[in-house]
Design a protein around this motif. Sequence first.
Motif, PDB file in Angstrom:
ATOM      1  N   GLU A  91     100.663 -36.390 130.540  1.00 42.57           N
ATOM      2  CA  GLU A  91     100.582 -35.598 129.345  1.00 42.57           C
ATOM      3  C   GLU A  91      99.518 -36.415 128.305  1.00 42.57           C
ATOM      4  N   LEU A  92      99.231 -37.655 128.283  1.00 44.68           N
ATOM      5  CA  LEU A  92      98.527 -38.152 127.585  1.00 44.68           C
ATOM      6  C   LEU A  92      97.083 -37.784 127.908  1.00 44.68           C
ATOM      7  N   ALA A  93      96.976 -38.002 129.145  1.00 40.59           N
ATOM      8  CA  ALA A  93      95.706 -37.502 129.733  1.00 40.59           C
ATOM      9  C   ALA A  93      95.014 -36.255 129.303  1.00 40.59           C
ATOM     10  N   GLU A  94      95.930 -35.244 129.869  1.00 41.83           N
ATOM     11  CA  GLU A  94      95.664 -33.897 129.173  1.00 41.83           C
ATOM     12  C   GLU A  94      95.463 -33.814 127.879  1.00 41.83           C
ATOM     13  N   TRP A  95      96.083 -34.421 127.183  1.00 35.66           N
ATOM     14  CA  TRP A  95      95.745 -34.075 125.689  1.00 35.66           C
ATOM     15  C   TRP A  95      94.299 -34.744 125.338  1.00 35.66           C
ATOM     16  N   VAL A  96      94.099 -35.966 125.801  1.00 33.22           N
ATOM     17  CA  VAL A  96      93.146 -36.791 125.611  1.00 33.22           C
ATOM     18  C   VAL A  96      91.709 -35.944 126.015  1.00 33.22           C
ATOM     19  N   ALA A  97      91.924 -35.249 127.109  1.00 32.45           N
ATOM     20  CA  ALA A  97      90.854 -34.420 127.795  1.00 32.45           C
ATOM     21  C   ALA A  97      90.305 -33.404 126.737  1.00 32.45           C
ATOM     22  N   GLN A  98      90.951 -33.005 125.786  1.00 30.53           N
ATOM     23  CA  GLN A  98      90.605 -31.836 124.998  1.00 30.53           C
ATOM     24  C   GLN A  98      90.336 -32.560 123.567  1.00 30.53           C
ATOM     25  N   GLN A  99      90.051 -34.006 123.360  1.00 29.86           N
ATOM     26  CA  GLN A  99      89.652 -34.458 122.103  1.00 29.86           C
ATOM     27  C   GLN A  99      88.422 -34.805 122.322  1.00 29.86           C
ATOM     28  N   GLN A 100      87.892 -35.324 121.065  1.00 27.51           N
ATOM     29  CA  GLN A 100      86.571 -36.071 120.874  1.00 27.51           C
ATOM     30  C   GLN A 100      87.135 -37.384 120.362  1.00 27.51           C
ATOM     31  N   ALA A 101      86.438 -38.340 120.737  1.00 27.85           N
ATOM     32  CA  ALA A 101      86.816 -39.885 120.181  1.00 27.85           C
ATOM     33  C   ALA A 101      85.810 -40.539 119.674  1.00 27.85           C
ATOM     34  N   VAL A 102      85.566 -41.051 118.486  1.00 25.48           N
ATOM     35  CA  VAL A 102      84.547 -42.056 118.256  1.00 25.48           C
ATOM     36  C   VAL A 102      84.779 -43.350 118.657  1.00 25.48           C
ATOM     37  N   ASP A 103      83.942 -43.926 119.833  1.00 21.28           N
ATOM     38  CA  ASP A 103      84.577 -45.294 120.138  1.00 21.28           C
ATOM     39  C   ASP A 103      83.849 -46.227 119.392  1.00 21.28           C
ATOM     40  N   ARG A 104      84.659 -46.944 118.652  1.00 21.23           N
ATOM     41  CA  ARG A 104      84.463 -48.024 117.654  1.00 21.23           C
ATOM     42  C   ARG A 104      84.932 -49.275 118.164  1.00 21.23           C
ATOM     43  N   VAL A 105      85.307 -49.285 119.218  1.00 15.84           N
ATOM     44  CA  VAL A 105      86.088 -50.635 119.792  1.00 15.84           C
ATOM     45  C   VAL A 105      84.856 -51.696 119.728  1.00 15.84           C
ATOM     46  N   ALA A 106      83.771 -51.591 120.287  1.00 18.38           N
ATOM     47  CA  ALA A 106      82.714 -52.504 120.218  1.00 18.38           C
ATOM     48  C   ALA A 106      82.609 -53.055 118.864  1.00 18.38           C
ATOM     49  N   GLN A 107      82.459 -52.155 117.960  1.00 19.33           N
ATOM     50  CA  GLN A 107      82.420 -52.582 116.504  1.00 19.33           C
ATOM     51  C   GLN A 107      83.635 -53.792 116.055  1.00 19.33           C
ATOM     52  N   ALA A 108      84.692 -53.091 116.399  1.00 16.18           N
ATOM     53  CA  ALA A 108      85.900 -53.698 115.825  1.00 16.18           C
ATOM     54  C   ALA A 108      85.893 -55.089 116.756  1.00 16.18           C
ATOM     55  N   ARG A 109      85.604 -55.039 118.070  1.00 19.89           N
ATOM     56  CA  ARG A 109      85.337 -56.311 118.630  1.00 19.89           C
ATOM     57  C   ARG A 109      84.748 -57.345 117.970  1.00 19.89           C
ATOM     58  N   SER A 110      83.420 -57.089 117.694  1.00 23.15           N
ATOM     59  CA  SER A 110      82.524 -57.844 117.039  1.00 23.15           C
ATOM     60  C   SER A 110      82.959 -58.269 115.593  1.00 23.15           C
ATOM     61  N   GLU A 111      83.748 -57.524 115.064  1.00 21.49           N
ATOM     62  CA  GLU A 111      84.371 -57.785 113.597  1.00 21.49           C
ATOM     63  C   GLU A 111      85.393 -59.046 113.723  1.00 21.49           C
ATOM     64  N   LEU A 112      86.094 -58.895 114.897  1.00 23.17           N
ATOM     65  CA  LEU A 112      87.236 -59.974 115.101  1.00 23.17           C
ATOM     66  C   LEU A 112      86.307 -61.166 115.371  1.00 23.17           C
ATOM     67  N   GLU A 113      85.491 -60.962 116.365  1.00 19.46           N
ATOM     68  CA  GLU A 113      84.577 -62.155 116.835  1.00 19.46           C
ATOM     69  C   GLU A 113      83.816 -62.922 115.677  1.00 19.46           C
ATOM     70  N   MET A 114      83.467 -62.211 114.835  1.00 19.31           N
ATOM     71  CA  MET A 114      82.558 -62.698 113.689  1.00 19.31           C
ATOM     72  C   MET A 114      83.684 -63.673 112.651  1.00 19.31           C
ATOM     73  N   ARG A 115      84.788 -63.399 112.764  1.00 16.56           N
ATOM     74  CA  ARG A 115      85.739 -64.067 112.065  1.00 16.56           C
ATOM     75  C   ARG A 115      86.289 -65.000 112.845  1.00 16.56           C
ATOM     76  N   GLY A 116      86.186 -65.346 114.080  1.00 15.01           N
ATOM     77  CA  GLY A 116      86.830 -66.168 115.088  1.00 15.01           C
ATOM     78  C   GLY A 116      88.216 -65.932 115.542  1.00 15.01           C
ATOM     79  N   LEU A 117      88.378 -64.564 115.401  1.00 14.47           N
ATOM     80  CA  LEU A 117      89.750 -63.927 115.677  1.00 14.47           C
ATOM     81  C   LEU A 117      89.863 -63.586 116.975  1.00 14.47           C
ATOM     82  N   VAL A 118      88.795 -63.776 117.776  1.00 18.65           N
ATOM     83  CA  VAL A 118      88.739 -63.580 119.258  1.00 18.65           C
ATOM     84  C   VAL A 118      88.322 -64.956 119.908  1.00 18.65           C
ATOM     85  N   ALA A 119      89.161 -65.774 120.830  1.00 18.47           N
ATOM     86  CA  ALA A 119      88.828 -67.013 120.903  1.00 18.47           C
ATOM     87  C   ALA A 119      88.867 -67.171 122.553  1.00 18.47           C
TER      88      ALA A 119
END
Length: 369
Positions: free
Chosen positions: A341-369
Amino acid sequence: MSDTVLITGGAGFIGRYVAGALLKRGHRVRVLDSLIEQVHGERTTPDALDPAVDFVPGDIRDEAALKRALSGVDKVVHLAAEVGVGQSMYAVDRYVSVNDYGTAMLFQQLIDRPVKRVVVASSMSIYGEGLYRTVDGDLIQDAVRTPRPSAPWDPLDAQGRPLIPVPTPEWKQPALASVYAITKYVQERLTLTLAPTYGMEGVALRLWNVYGPGQALSNPYTGVLAIFAARLLNGNAPVIFEDGEQRRDFVHVEDIAQAFVLALEHPKAPGEVFNIASGADRTVSQVAELLAAAMGRPDIRPEIAGKVRIGDVRHNIPDITKAREVLGFAPKMDFSQGLAELAEWVAQQQAVDRVAQARSELEMRGLVA
Ligand code: UD1
């Protein structure tokens, strides 16, 4: 008996389902929500909220909005909160302010105008590491780990052997490993301490990892399944922290709505905390693989980061016996059906993928080690 129920943060993912379930039970529902941009984007009116809901725009910390929202209310479901474990480790003022000062503001109003019952959304994250046992069978309540890529990810016993995760019951002592967990514990304790002091009933639900259609796909600090779905939808590989063998319990949002209805209505709920989950735990790698298959993208292999997100616990799996026995809570959603059901719903959505940005935000602060 039908009540007028205020849901704080009720325009969010969980709140919309709780609102729907309460309306079906014949209650009147009001929602107070500030529609924060990280979750709701540019919208100024709530999306997908049942039209029968009386919507009050506003922040839980705004006294005038809160007064308006509480007028004529019999019961409160308190969901308004910032929810990202990783983000809480740097946006400290925001998390403590919204989650704890917000709850304080709510109770400050309730002191003068008590309601019958307040149900607060607490979190399994207050346990820190879940309950473990040693290979010799001794239970360990205070497991800790010092996660580094060169050492085992699991917490170890005194002899250096990995501890084995076992279902965590409500009596396990809290171990607050992130700012988020600290704020959730404060929310829970404020509710259970202040409600009875002022003649109200207080209940806390400790939720495991909630998933389902409607989760904020463009929020890179949302739950892991929504993050993975947004990555896959854009043809990108999900990024798995550690080695992917960490265990969680993914519970469908409709089952969560059922738990809130029970917590609001059941005569035996007051004064209690309840673990709420599906009762079936899985590793993060397993869910990444199952979701990719459900979304028709088994070709996209996840990237194993081999790094830890600071504040994360290794394993936390629930014992939901108390909710089953006291409340009659019975999670219904089968995980593969929920993913389909989740996959069916997701297929009709648009998502801005900000994951890389969020990861570098955490990395910059030493919060991914
Ligand atoms: C989540 C909720 C929290 C809730 C708690 C209850 C969110 C944002 N947080 O926290 O509000 O109280 O469940 O259980 O919904 N992971 C990856 N890759 C990613 C993102 C996460 O591997 O891109 C891993 C994490 O390292 C962690 C697991 O997935 O091991 C779960 O992470 P997440 O979905 O953020 O949930 P919790 O931190 O458990």
